[in-house]
Design a protein around this motif. Sequence first.
Motif, short mmCIF file in Angstrom:
data_model
loop_
_atom_site.label_atom_id
_atom_site.label_comp_id
_atom_site.label_asym_id
_atom_site.label_seq_id
_atom_site.Cartn_x
_atom_site.Cartn_y
_atom_site.Cartn_z
N TYR A 171 1.23 15.11 3.99
CA TYR A 171 2.17 15.97 4.72
C TYR A 171 3.20 16.56 3.76
O TYR A 171 3.48 17.77 3.79
CB TYR A 171 2.88 15.18 5.82
N ALA A 172 3.77 15.72 2.88
CA ALA A 172 4.78 16.19 1.95
C ALA A 172 4.24 17.27 1.02
O ALA A 172 4.84 18.34 0.88
CB ALA A 172 5.33 15.01 1.15
N LEU A 173 3.11 17.00 0.41
CA LEU A 173 2.56 17.95 -0.57
C LEU A 173 2.13 19.25 0.08
O LEU A 173 2.33 20.34 -0.49
CB LEU A 173 1.39 17.31 -1.32
N GLU A 174 1.57 19.17 1.27
CA GLU A 174 1.09 20.38 1.96
C GLU A 174 2.24 21.20 2.53
O GLU A 174 2.09 22.42 2.72
CB GLU A 174 0.12 19.99 3.08
N GLY B 296 0.81 -1.21 0.00
CA GLY B 296 0.00 0.00 0.00
C GLY B 296 0.85 1.27 0.00
O GLY B 296 2.03 1.25 0.36
N THR B 297 0.23 2.37 -0.43
CA THR B 297 0.89 3.68 -0.48
C THR B 297 0.34 4.54 0.65
O THR B 297 -0.88 4.75 0.73
CB THR B 297 0.64 4.36 -1.85
N HIS B 298 1.23 5.04 1.50
CA HIS B 298 0.84 5.67 2.76
C HIS B 298 0.33 7.10 2.55
O HIS B 298 1.10 8.01 2.23
CB HIS B 298 2.04 5.67 3.71
N LEU B 299 -0.97 7.30 2.73
CA LEU B 299 -1.59 8.59 2.46
C LEU B 299 -1.14 9.71 3.40
O LEU B 299 -0.88 10.82 2.93
CB LEU B 299 -3.12 8.43 2.51
#
Length: 205
Positions: free
Chosen positions: A107-110, A99-102
Amino acid sequence: MILSRKLIVDFQVKDRKNRQGFFFVVSGPSGVGKNTLLNYALERVRGIYYLPSITTRPMRPGEAQGFPYFFVSKADFEAMIAQGAFLEWKQIHSGDYYGTHLPTILYALENGYDIITDMDVLGCVEVMERFPENVVPIFIAPPNMEELRQRLAGREKDAGVIAKRLERVAMEMSYAGKYRHVIINDDLERAGRELVKILREYSPE
């Protein structure tokens, strides 16, 4: 340890950009060299963080927590599914989850951090729909089918597994036109330089 809110990447303030973060997603058929190209690029580009997938498969010799995967128990993974902690996830034939951790992505994008990961084409389509302003989709293509067949035969001895992976290739290649960038991996050094150039276009050092 359930990672529903805990980040799985150790972001450093010095790499924070004065804008929203970019999410580079690298896709391509099995055996095309995605991980090799990712390693090549990440050794040469500073300030872009690799986002590991979370998996329940056992850790293998030479691997570590966070590279190339973040390893958890099946019970923890299933609890995270229930809590909505994945952007996308799947369970493969072995029974293991990936899975890809949302929370880490959000956090990264914001907060202005650039991240990169490899993902299958169906997962990438979901990501493009969810984060259309942030995602930079990059497709890695083989020079030809025979070259890909030889690469798969070199790393996998089970003819049945090779056949199954080759069956997926036509489907995967049909998605190449949806990607913003397509790199033909006919030569590691040349393709690696092309990937580095693309990353630096969006995330200059």
